[in-house]
Write an enzyme that holds these catalytic residues in place. Sequence first.
Site, PDB file in Angstrom:
ATOM      1  N   HIS A 162      38.918  20.650  18.540  1.00 13.74           N
ATOM      2  CA  HIS A 162      38.912  20.139  19.928  1.00 13.74           C
ATOM      3  C   HIS A 162      39.100  21.253  20.956  1.00 13.74           C
ATOM      4  O   HIS A 162      38.872  21.034  22.142  1.00 13.74           O
ATOM      5  CB  HIS A 162      40.004  19.085  20.124  1.00 13.74           C
ATOM      6  CG  HIS A 162      39.805  17.844  19.323  1.00 13.74           C
ATOM      7  ND1 HIS A 162      38.655  17.090  19.398  1.00 13.74           N
ATOM      8  CD2 HIS A 162      40.604  17.211  18.404  1.00 13.74           C
ATOM      9  CE1 HIS A 162      38.751  16.056  18.574  1.00 13.74           C
ATOM     10  NE2 HIS A 162      39.921  16.104  17.943  1.00 13.74           N
ATOM     11  N   ASP A 198      35.385  15.644  10.520  1.00 12.08           N
ATOM     12  CA  ASP A 198      36.624  15.030  11.023  1.00 12.08           C
ATOM     13  C   ASP A 198      36.282  13.673  11.656  1.00 12.08           C
ATOM     14  O   ASP A 198      35.173  13.477  12.156  1.00 12.08           O
ATOM     15  CB  ASP A 198      37.252  15.965  12.067  1.00 12.08           C
ATOM     16  CG  ASP A 198      38.640  15.542  12.517  1.00 12.08           C
ATOM     17  OD1 ASP A 198      39.617  16.111  12.012  1.00 12.08           O
ATOM     18  OD2 ASP A 198      38.748  14.643  13.398  1.00 12.08           O
ATOM     19  N   HIS A 200      37.223  12.607  14.414  1.00  9.90           N
ATOM     20  CA  HIS A 200      37.019  12.803  15.848  1.00  9.90           C
ATOM     21  C   HIS A 200      35.927  13.841  16.103  1.00  9.90           C
ATOM     22  O   HIS A 200      35.832  14.836  15.391  1.00  9.90           O
ATOM     23  CB  HIS A 200      38.316  13.284  16.500  1.00  9.90           C
ATOM     24  CG  HIS A 200      39.508  12.412  16.210  1.00  9.90           C
ATOM     25  ND1 HIS A 200      40.375  12.666  15.166  1.00  9.90           N
ATOM     26  CD2 HIS A 200      39.944  11.287  16.817  1.00  9.90           C
ATOM     27  CE1 HIS A 200      41.316  11.729  15.154  1.00  9.90           C
ATOM     28  NE2 HIS A 200      41.084  10.874  16.133  1.00  9.90           N
ATOM     29  N   ASP A 287      40.886  12.837   8.263  1.00  7.58           N
ATOM     30  CA  ASP A 287      41.349  11.601   8.916  1.00  7.58           C
ATOM     31  C   ASP A 287      40.328  10.473   8.823  1.00  7.58           C
ATOM     32  O   ASP A 287      40.522   9.402   9.402  1.00  7.58           O
ATOM     33  CB  ASP A 287      41.783  11.855  10.371  1.00  7.58           C
ATOM     34  CG  ASP A 287      40.893  12.825  11.117  1.00  7.58           C
ATOM     35  OD1 ASP A 287      39.786  13.135  10.623  1.00  7.58           O
ATOM     36  OD2 ASP A 287      41.303  13.274  12.210  1.00  7.58           O
TER      37      ASP A 287
HETATM   38  N1  Q9C Z   1      48.660  11.550  21.885  1.00  6.95           N
HETATM   39  C1  Q9C Z   1      42.380  16.041  15.248  1.00  6.95           C
HETATM   40  O1  Q9C Z   1      42.162  15.221  14.368  1.00  6.95           O
HETATM   41  N2  Q9C Z   1      45.447  11.990  20.153  1.00  6.95           N
HETATM   42  N3  Q9C Z   1      42.867  15.682  16.449  1.00  6.95           N
HETATM   43  C2  Q9C Z   1      45.735  10.585  20.139  1.00  6.95           C
HETATM   44  C3  Q9C Z   1      47.563  10.663  21.837  1.00  6.95           C
HETATM   45  C4  Q9C Z   1      44.119  12.350  19.851  1.00  6.95           C
HETATM   46  C5  Q9C Z   1      43.171  14.301  16.740  1.00  6.95           C
HETATM   47  C6  Q9C Z   1      47.186  10.303  20.425  1.00  6.95           C
HETATM   48  C7  Q9C Z   1      43.879  12.639  18.397  1.00  6.95           C
HETATM   49  C8  Q9C Z   1      43.433  14.062  18.174  1.00  6.95           C
HETATM   50  C9  Q9C Z   1      42.151  17.484  15.015  1.00  6.95           C
HETATM   51 ZN    ZN Z   2      40.562  14.224  13.844  1.00 11.08          ZN
END
Ligand code: Q9C
Ligand code: ZN
Length: 345
Positions: A162, A198, A200, A287
């Site tokens: 990200h 991933d 996301h 994930d």
């Molecule tokens: N604090 C990766 O899997 N956050 N990142 C949701 C809010 C976003 C995930 C909760 C999730 C990011 C690398």
């Molecule tokens: Zn992720």
Amino acid sequence: MVTFFSDRHALHAPAFEFFRGERVPCFETPARAGFVRDRLLARGHALREPEADSLQVLTQVHTARYLRFLAGAWDHWVALDPENAGRQPFPSVWPVRTLRSDVEPDNFVARLGLYSMDNGSPLSAGTWTAAKAGADAAVSAARCLGAGERAVFCAARPPGHHAGADFMGGYCFLNNAAVAAQALVQQGCERVAVLDVDYHHGNGTQSIFYDRPDVLFVSLHGDPRTEYPFYLGHADETGRGAGEGFNLNLPLPAGSTVPAWFDALEAACARLARHGGDALVVSLGLDTFAGDPISAFALQGDDFSRLGRRLARLGLPVVFVLEGGYAAAELGLNAVNVIEGFEQG
Ligand code: Q9C
Ligand code: ZN
């Protein structure tokens, strides 16, 4: 498989993040890497300390002012008030449309907002050192491929996909996958591909290479209409300028089935095969696992072996970079399944 692992990951250890309006314990924890390390060792995979210094490659992936900010952020935070050593900084203001991001404010929280896409990427005292160890692993892995290794695993955290050229986000600070891809280009690979599996969308990696035809980006992820990172990852994002045609997004609805996910993986592999290229970087987020607490795909342990076997059939040298995956106790098994599936495939 050659695996890079550094204990420095544990220096990134913020206590909490915000989730649904509440302060909750972080999902992205040092324990995650501990489970991966333990399972790798139990299966007889030797771990190597990253030996490369990624600083030069980092300056090709991230902006100088973002790197300067990140390297000094914790010291600046504590310099504001010694009691800040026991507090976590969070951004609260961002330069969205019509506001200026070319001028770096003096105010620390304003700079934190300038260099963040969300308030969900908490910093701690050792964030820079830990993230740098991940980037060092990525460059070390690229060097191994250059020396003829077939595949290398970077078992590092925090994750990276990200993080853009000048911002952190989604638990990510330095984009390890982009660092691996850039290091491969710099050491003579003319065509590299990044496959991001991933849950996301890898918005940082996409944006870093969006104008470039030498690094193809292909991603399989939860549809950004409902899933983080929301503002990137749609199917109509195909690249820009010389990079037109070198970006492929395959968004899937939250709740998609395992067969639907593997169908999308086939489409991704077809594009990767058409690209050919000299090397592949895999942003290995786990994930997509059915038991993940913040995601909504349904892969089981065996499906990760199948993923590894399928990637082996591409016939490319691969750098695997650990990304997300928050069912910590199962993370080690799921990661090793990909690695061993690849070795068997
Ligand atoms: N604090 C990766 O899997 N956050 N990142 C949701 C809010 C976003 C995930 C909760 C999730 C990011 C690398
Ligand atoms: Zn992720």
